[in-house]
Structure formats: structure tokens, C-alpha cells
Design a protein around this motif. Structure first.
Motif, PDB file in Angstrom:
ATOM      1  N   VAL A 160       0.863  -1.187   0.000  1.00  0.00           N
ATOM      2  CA  VAL A 160       0.000   0.000   0.000  1.00  0.00           C
ATOM      3  C   VAL A 160       0.897   1.233   0.000  1.00  0.00           C
ATOM      4  CG1 VAL A 160      -1.867   1.226   1.163  1.00  0.00           C
ATOM      5  CG2 VAL A 160      -1.790  -1.283   1.255  1.00  0.00           C
ATOM      6  N   CYS A 161       0.891   1.974  -1.124  1.00  0.00           N
ATOM      7  CA  CYS A 161       1.717   3.183  -1.237  1.00  0.00           C
ATOM      8  C   CYS A 161       0.848   4.379  -0.841  1.00  0.00           C
ATOM      9  CB  CYS A 161       2.227   3.319  -2.671  1.00  0.00           C
ATOM     10  SG  CYS A 161       3.255   4.776  -2.827  1.00  0.00           S
ATOM     11  N   GLY A 162       1.215   5.002   0.298  1.00  0.00           N
ATOM     12  CA  GLY A 162       0.339   6.018   0.910  1.00  0.00           C
ATOM     13  C   GLY A 162      -0.395   5.391   2.090  1.00  0.00           C
ATOM     14  N   ALA A 163       0.256   4.345   2.683  1.00  0.00           N
ATOM     15  CA  ALA A 163      -0.398   3.527   3.724  1.00  0.00           C
ATOM     16  C   ALA A 163      -0.807   4.339   4.944  1.00  0.00           C
ATOM     17  CB  ALA A 163       0.544   2.404   4.152  1.00  0.00           C
ATOM     18  N   GLY A 165      -1.888   7.376   4.996  1.00  0.00           N
ATOM     19  CA  GLY A 165      -2.882   8.406   4.687  1.00  0.00           C
ATOM     20  C   GLY A 165      -4.259   8.008   5.198  1.00  0.00           C
ATOM     21  N   ASP A 166      -5.217   8.918   5.012  1.00  0.00           N
ATOM     22  CA  ASP A 166      -6.571   8.662   5.492  1.00  0.00           C
ATOM     23  C   ASP A 166      -7.155   7.431   4.786  1.00  0.00           C
ATOM     24  OD1 ASP A 166      -8.635   9.482   7.222  1.00  0.00           O
ATOM     25  OD2 ASP A 166      -9.725  10.388   5.556  1.00  0.00           O
ATOM     26  N   ILE A 167      -7.017   7.402   3.458  1.00  0.00           N
ATOM     27  CA  ILE A 167      -7.581   6.281   2.698  1.00  0.00           C
ATOM     28  C   ILE A 167      -6.700   5.041   2.870  1.00  0.00           C
ATOM     29  CG2 ILE A 167      -8.201   5.470   0.378  1.00  0.00           C
ATOM     30  CD1 ILE A 167      -8.738   8.449  -0.335  1.00  0.00           C
ATOM     31  N   GLY A 168      -5.379   5.224   2.742  1.00  0.00           N
ATOM     32  CA  GLY A 168      -4.458   4.085   2.828  1.00  0.00           C
ATOM     33  C   GLY A 168      -4.578   3.345   4.157  1.00  0.00           C
ATOM     34  N   SER A 169      -4.655   4.084   5.264  1.00  0.00           N
ATOM     35  CA  SER A 169      -4.720   3.407   6.565  1.00  0.00           C
ATOM     36  C   SER A 169      -6.039   2.647   6.700  1.00  0.00           C
ATOM     37  CB  SER A 169      -4.539   4.409   7.713  1.00  0.00           C
ATOM     38  OG  SER A 169      -5.546   5.388   7.693  1.00  0.00           O
ATOM     39  N   ALA A 170      -7.122   3.213   6.147  1.00  0.00           N
ATOM     40  CA  ALA A 170      -8.422   2.526   6.219  1.00  0.00           C
ATOM     41  C   ALA A 170      -8.388   1.237   5.390  1.00  0.00           C
ATOM     42  CB  ALA A 170      -9.525   3.456   5.725  1.00  0.00           C
ATOM     43  N   VAL A 171      -7.754   1.305   4.206  1.00  0.00           N
ATOM     44  CA  VAL A 171      -7.646   0.093   3.363  1.00  0.00           C
ATOM     45  C   VAL A 171      -6.840  -0.977   4.124  1.00  0.00           C
ATOM     46  CG1 VAL A 171      -6.657  -0.825   1.209  1.00  0.00           C
ATOM     47  CG2 VAL A 171      -7.934   1.328   1.181  1.00  0.00           C
ATOM     48  N   CYS A 172      -5.759  -0.555   4.776  1.00  0.00           N
ATOM     49  CA  CYS A 172      -4.950  -1.522   5.559  1.00  0.00           C
ATOM     50  C   CYS A 172      -5.797  -2.161   6.671  1.00  0.00           C
ATOM     51  CB  CYS A 172      -3.748  -0.835   6.196  1.00  0.00           C
ATOM     52  SG  CYS A 172      -2.494  -0.353   5.007  1.00  0.00           S
ATOM     53  N   ARG A 173      -6.583  -1.324   7.373  1.00  0.00           N
ATOM     54  CA  ARG A 173      -7.431  -1.871   8.457  1.00  0.00           C
ATOM     55  C   ARG A 173      -8.402  -2.910   7.912  1.00  0.00           C
ATOM     56  NH1 ARG A 173      -8.234   3.816   9.784  1.00  0.00           N
ATOM     57  NH2 ARG A 173      -6.297   4.231  10.854  1.00  0.00           N
ATOM     58  N   TRP A 174      -9.004  -2.612   6.766  1.00  0.00           N
ATOM     59  CA  TRP A 174      -9.980  -3.533   6.168  1.00  0.00           C
ATOM     60  C   TRP A 174      -9.285  -4.841   5.752  1.00  0.00           C
ATOM     61  CZ3 TRP A 174     -15.320  -3.114   4.939  1.00  0.00           C
ATOM     62  CH2 TRP A 174     -15.809  -4.147   4.136  1.00  0.00           C
ATOM     63  N   LEU A 175      -8.143  -4.710   5.049  1.00  0.00           N
ATOM     64  CA  LEU A 175      -7.463  -5.918   4.558  1.00  0.00           C
ATOM     65  C   LEU A 175      -7.035  -6.790   5.721  1.00  0.00           C
ATOM     66  CD1 LEU A 175      -5.313  -4.456   1.631  1.00  0.00           C
ATOM     67  CD2 LEU A 175      -7.452  -5.754   1.475  1.00  0.00           C
ATOM     68  N   ASP A 176      -6.631  -6.137   6.837  1.00  0.00           N
ATOM     69  CA  ASP A 176      -6.217  -6.887   8.018  1.00  0.00           C
ATOM     70  C   ASP A 176      -7.421  -7.587   8.669  1.00  0.00           C
ATOM     71  OD1 ASP A 176      -4.631  -7.690  10.268  1.00  0.00           O
ATOM     72  OD2 ASP A 176      -5.618  -6.075  11.388  1.00  0.00           O
ATOM     73  N   ALA A 177      -8.535  -6.846   8.834  1.00  0.00           N
ATOM     74  CA  ALA A 177      -9.660  -7.375   9.612  1.00  0.00           C
ATOM     75  C   ALA A 177     -10.608  -8.245   8.796  1.00  0.00           C
ATOM     76  CB  ALA A 177     -10.441  -6.209  10.216  1.00  0.00           C
ATOM     77  N   ARG A 178     -10.790  -7.933   7.525  1.00  0.00           N
ATOM     78  CA  ARG A 178     -11.849  -8.599   6.753  1.00  0.00           C
ATOM     79  C   ARG A 178     -11.332  -9.580   5.715  1.00  0.00           C
ATOM     80  NH1 ARG A 178     -14.451  -7.388  10.257  1.00  0.00           N
ATOM     81  NH2 ARG A 178     -16.220  -5.971  10.446  1.00  0.00           N
ATOM     82  N   ILE A 187       4.046   1.567   2.740  1.00  0.00           N
ATOM     83  CA  ILE A 187       4.956   2.518   2.075  1.00  0.00           C
ATOM     84  C   ILE A 187       4.455   3.960   2.258  1.00  0.00           C
ATOM     85  CG2 ILE A 187       6.004   3.168  -0.148  1.00  0.00           C
ATOM     86  CD1 ILE A 187       5.034   0.244  -1.028  1.00  0.00           C
ATOM     87  N   ALA A 188       5.346   4.837   2.666  1.00  0.00           N
ATOM     88  CA  ALA A 188       5.106   6.297   2.735  1.00  0.00           C
ATOM     89  C   ALA A 188       6.463   6.902   3.069  1.00  0.00           C
ATOM     90  CB  ALA A 188       4.064   6.647   3.786  1.00  0.00           C
ATOM     91  N   ARG A 189       6.545   8.222   3.285  1.00  0.00           N
ATOM     92  CA  ARG A 189       7.854   8.830   3.561  1.00  0.00           C
ATOM     93  C   ARG A 189       8.132   8.975   5.061  1.00  0.00           C
ATOM     94  NH1 ARG A 189       6.534  13.905  -0.005  1.00  0.00           N
ATOM     95  NH2 ARG A 189       4.728  13.572   1.331  1.00  0.00           N
ATOM     96  N   ASP A 190       7.131   9.317   5.851  1.00  0.00           N
ATOM     97  CA  ASP A 190       7.347   9.597   7.275  1.00  0.00           C
ATOM     98  C   ASP A 190       7.423   8.278   8.069  1.00  0.00           C
ATOM     99  OD1 ASP A 190       6.444  12.142   9.427  1.00  0.00           O
ATOM    100  OD2 ASP A 190       6.535  10.068  10.107  1.00  0.00           O
ATOM    101  N   ARG A 191       8.622   7.981   8.564  1.00  0.00           N
ATOM    102  CA  ARG A 191       8.914   6.705   9.228  1.00  0.00           C
ATOM    103  C   ARG A 191       8.082   6.533  10.513  1.00  0.00           C
ATOM    104  NH1 ARG A 191      12.039   2.161   7.696  1.00  0.00           N
ATOM    105  NH2 ARG A 191      11.818   0.897   9.549  1.00  0.00           N
ATOM    106  N   VAL A 220      -1.575  -1.115  -4.103  1.00  0.00           N
ATOM    107  CA  VAL A 220      -2.630  -0.113  -3.963  1.00  0.00           C
ATOM    108  C   VAL A 220      -1.941   1.249  -3.886  1.00  0.00           C
ATOM    109  CG1 VAL A 220      -4.523   0.709  -2.513  1.00  0.00           C
ATOM    110  CG2 VAL A 220      -4.093  -1.750  -2.699  1.00  0.00           C
ATOM    111  N   TRP A 221      -2.274   2.142  -4.832  1.00  0.00           N
ATOM    112  CA  TRP A 221      -1.655   3.479  -4.887  1.00  0.00           C
ATOM    113  C   TRP A 221      -2.639   4.493  -4.336  1.00  0.00           C
ATOM    114  CZ3 TRP A 221       3.321   4.135  -6.646  1.00  0.00           C
ATOM    115  CH2 TRP A 221       3.882   3.057  -7.361  1.00  0.00           C
ATOM    116  N   VAL A 222      -2.341   5.026  -3.170  1.00  0.00           N
ATOM    117  CA  VAL A 222      -3.204   6.059  -2.587  1.00  0.00           C
ATOM    118  C   VAL A 222      -2.345   7.145  -1.942  1.00  0.00           C
ATOM    119  CG1 VAL A 222      -5.441   4.918  -2.248  1.00  0.00           C
ATOM    120  CG2 VAL A 222      -3.574   4.431  -0.679  1.00  0.00           C
ATOM    121  N   ALA A 223      -1.265   7.509  -2.636  1.00  0.00           N
ATOM    122  CA  ALA A 223      -0.386   8.571  -2.135  1.00  0.00           C
ATOM    123  C   ALA A 223      -0.897   9.910  -2.682  1.00  0.00           C
ATOM    124  CB  ALA A 223       1.040   8.331  -2.582  1.00  0.00           C
ATOM    125  N   SER A 224      -0.704  10.960  -1.899  1.00  0.00           N
ATOM    126  CA  SER A 224      -1.171  12.280  -2.352  1.00  0.00           C
ATOM    127  C   SER A 224      -0.056  12.960  -3.138  1.00  0.00           C
ATOM    128  CB  SER A 224      -1.559  13.130  -1.140  1.00  0.00           C
ATOM    129  OG  SER A 224      -0.533  13.071  -0.169  1.00  0.00           O
TER     130      SER A 224
END
Ligand code: NDP
Length: 339
Positions: A160-163, A165-178, A187-191, A220-224
């Protein structure tokens, strides 16, 4: 009545749209002109649900362009968004989606501190980022398109590129839980934010883009990003599913490799035609039925009379809220784009 606040993808696009609409004088104008232009209501919209209910809406062009951020014209960028919001409220819209970069500019520059624009006190309850529906649609696109391609999520690595972010983190939560997805690459810049997300999920590998791409079955590309990236398809696994949810698109080139499938992410198709011009202007393949999921969220809130900022703030989208908006999305006839 619902509203949509949108913008075009770049200056060249804005000039070509102006030419197409017969405003030849505007077609020659540069970025300075767009920095000074006020918001405009450019479309009147009627949408009918598959339940038979009909609603009315308006499209407001903010005249924001992503180049304003790339060239550090921050004042112009923030003025575009806040003026478009004041305009939406002034014309009486009950619930309005902040499309594309509108919500990113709103959040990144703390525009919630500007409550008063001339004689209008902004009522933030009347606005939604639309990101809950967008994240739900992207998550469903990952589930459904991977199955069409024969990629088993239980054995798949999803990057997930932009993981963070608002959308990226939500997609990660869904993929993890559902889902039973095997591996998540974040993937993102801020460690620090990446490590916080990893801590929240209790899983996921933090990785740089170049290292992650060749390992992923699904990206999944959701970087701003104000401009798209060029990627070399020969470095990717085959088959590989790329879901590009960015606006403007995160990927610059059309990837032409039979083993790599690129899907427009965060786009829904409605079951019935909508009589509007705007989706033709943003190059949807079926402009009478296809649209950004964030815009569809304001329609859903209007259909359900949920006059509230359903998606607001950053990184607060829960799987339960995604399910809730997903249920009404299906009820009113929207489907994730799958080809
Ligand atoms: P956010 O600003 O919340 O998140 C952006 C994410 O991208 C962050 O994780 C950020 O982290 C990361 N990022 C930014 N630049 C880079 C870069 N150069 N390389 C790697 N990561 C980067 O944005 P949203 O989640 O709100 O939106 C994401 C995308 O989705 C945008 O393109 C937006 O326009 C689009 N969108 C699409 C919609 C639709 O309906 N289809 C609706 C709304 C938005 P960091 O800064 O640490 O790198």
C-alpha cells in the motif's frame, strides 16, 4: 441537496476543458489566472437510486490545480478550497464532498481554524471528505479484482503506497480485519507514522517503494502526489494487480504488459444513467455512470438524509463505518469498477 467540490488534474487539462466548453479566452490562461479565479457552480445534477428515490445536487469547480502545491502557492490553494466551501454553503447545499486534493489541502493546512469567510460562518457538519466510501470501494476492488485474476489473497503480498494516509490506513485496516491477506507492505515517507500504523495493525512490513514493488502481487496506490510516477513493469511480479486510487493518478504511464492489470481505484459505477457533464470532463470511460467514490458518498448521505460529516479528520475511518457506507452504496445501486 448534495454538492461536490472538484478540481481538474493539471493546468493543461484545465486549458483543454476550457477550450472544449467554448471559453477560448480561458484556454490560453496560465496558472496565475487559475490562482485568482473564484469558485463556480458548473453543473446541476439529478440522481435516481435503484430504490426509485431521486435527489438533486450541484457541482462546484474550485479552480484549484495540483500545480499550486507543486509550486508552493499555498495561499492560493487554501483560498480555492475554503472559498469553494463557502460557495457551497451559500447556495444551500446540505452535504458536500471535498473531492481529490480538496480534503488533503483542508487537513494539511488546518483550514478547520478558518471558520468565517466574509459573511459566512462555515458549518463543517455540511462537508464530508468522502474517504470512507473511497476506502471501502478500493478494498472491495482489491478483493474482487484479485479473485478475477486468480490471485489468492491468503497467499498474496499487498503493498500500500500512501499507507499512512486517510484512505491508505483505512484500506490496511480492512485488509487486516476482513481478509486473510498473507502480507502487507506499508509505504510512505514519514517513518514515525509508518511505525505507528504498524503498531496499530500489529502487523505489516515498513518498506521503501523500490524494494516493495517487485515483491507485491497487488499494489494499492493512494499517495497524495501532485504528479504521477513512472514505473517499469518488467520489475513487477506477473500477474500483478495495480489499483490506482490517486487523483491525479499516481501512475504516469499506461503500463502495457499482459501480466500487469491496472484498475482505476476508488471509482464506482451507478446502475442508472446520470444526466451531468462533469464526469466527461474528468475522462471517465462511461461518464453517465462512473464517478469518484467520494462524490458518491455525498449522494449516499443525501439519499439516507444523514446530514453529517460522515468522513472527517484524519485516520479515523473504522471498518464498521466502511461497512455502513458500503451497505447503502449497494442499496442505491453503486458498484466498484472492476475493468
Ligand atoms: P492523505 O494526505 O491522507 O495521505 C497521503 C499518503 O500518501 C500519506 O501516507 C503520505 O505519507 C503518502 N505520500 C505522499 N507523498 C508520497 C510520496 N511521494 N511517496 C510515498 N508516499 C507518499 O491523502 P488521502 O488518503 O486523503 O488521499 C490519497 C489519494 O486518494 C489522493 O491522491 C487523493 O486525491 C485520492 N482521492 C481519491 C478519491 C476518489 O474518490 N477516488 C477521493 C479522495 C481522494 P508521507 O507524507 O509520510 O509520505
Amino acid at each position: 441537496m448534495f454538492g461536490l467540490i472538484g478540481h481538474l488534474t493539471n493546468l493543461e487539462h484545465a486549458q483543454s476543458v476550457a477550450r472544449d466548453m467554448g471559453y477560448d479566452g480561458l484556454a490560453d490562461q496560465g496558472l496565475d489566472f487559475w490562482c485568482a479565479a473564484p469558485p463556480q457552480t458548473v453543473d446541476h445534477i439529478t440522481v435516481t437510486s435503484i430504490t426509485g428515490q431521486t435527489i438533486e445536487g450541484r457541482y462546484v469547480e474550485s479552480c484549484f490545480l495540483p500545480e499550486m502545491l507543486a509550486t508552493r502557492r499555498v495561499k492560493a490553494a487554501t483560498r480555492k478550497i475554503i472559498n469553494a466551501m463557502a460557495h457551497a454553503q451559500k447556495i444551500g447545499l446540505d452535504i458536500t464532498a471535498l473531492g481529490g486534493f480538496s480534503s488533503i489541502v483542508f487537513e494539511n493546512f488546518n483550514l478547520n481554524q478558518i471558520e468565517r469567510i466574509r459573511n459566512i460562518t462555515l458549518d463543517f457538519q455540511r462537508f464530508t471528505t468522502g474517504n470512507t466510501h473511497t476506502a471501502y470501494i478500493i478494498a472491495r476492488q482489491v478483493e474482487q479484482a484479485s479473485s478475477q485474476l486468480g490471485i489468492e489473497l491468503s497467499q498474496a503480498t499487498v503493498a500500500v503506497c500512501g499507507a499512512t494516509g486517510d484512505i491508505g490506513s483505512a484500506v490496511c485496516r480492512w485488509l487486516d480485519a476482513r481478509t486473510d491477506v498473507a502480507e502487507l507492505l506499508l509505504i510512505a515517507r514519514d517513518r514515525q507514522r509508518l511505525e505507528d500504523l504498524q503498531g496499530e495493525l500489529g502487523r505489516g512490513k515498513v518498506m521503501g517503494l523500490e524494494e516493495a514493488l517487485p515483491k507485491a502481487d497487488i499494489i494499492v496506490w493512494v499517495a497524495s502526489m501532485p504528479k504521477g510516477l513512472v514505473i517499469d513493469p518488467t520489475t513487477l511480479k506477473k500477474p500483478c494487480l495495480l489499483v490506482d486510487g490517486g487523483y491525479p493518478k499516481n501512475l504516469d504511464t499506461k503500463v502495457q504488459d499482459p501480466g500487469v492489470v491496472v484498475l482505476k481505484g476508488g471509482i464506482v459505477e451507478h446502475a442508472l444513467d446520470i444526466n451531468w457533464r462533469i464526469m466527461k470532463l474528468v475522462n471517465m470511460d462511461v461518464p453517465a455512470r462512473q464517478m469518484f467514490a467520494c462524490f458518491a458518498e455525498s449522494m449516499l448521505l443525501e439519499f439516507e438524509k444523514w446530514y453529517t460529516n460522515f468522513s472527517w479528520g484524519r485516520n479515523q475511518i473504522t471498518v464498521e463505518k466502511m461497512e455502513k457506507i458500503g451497505e447503502v452504496s449497494l442499496k442505491h445501486g453503486f458498484k466498484p469498477l472492476l475493468s
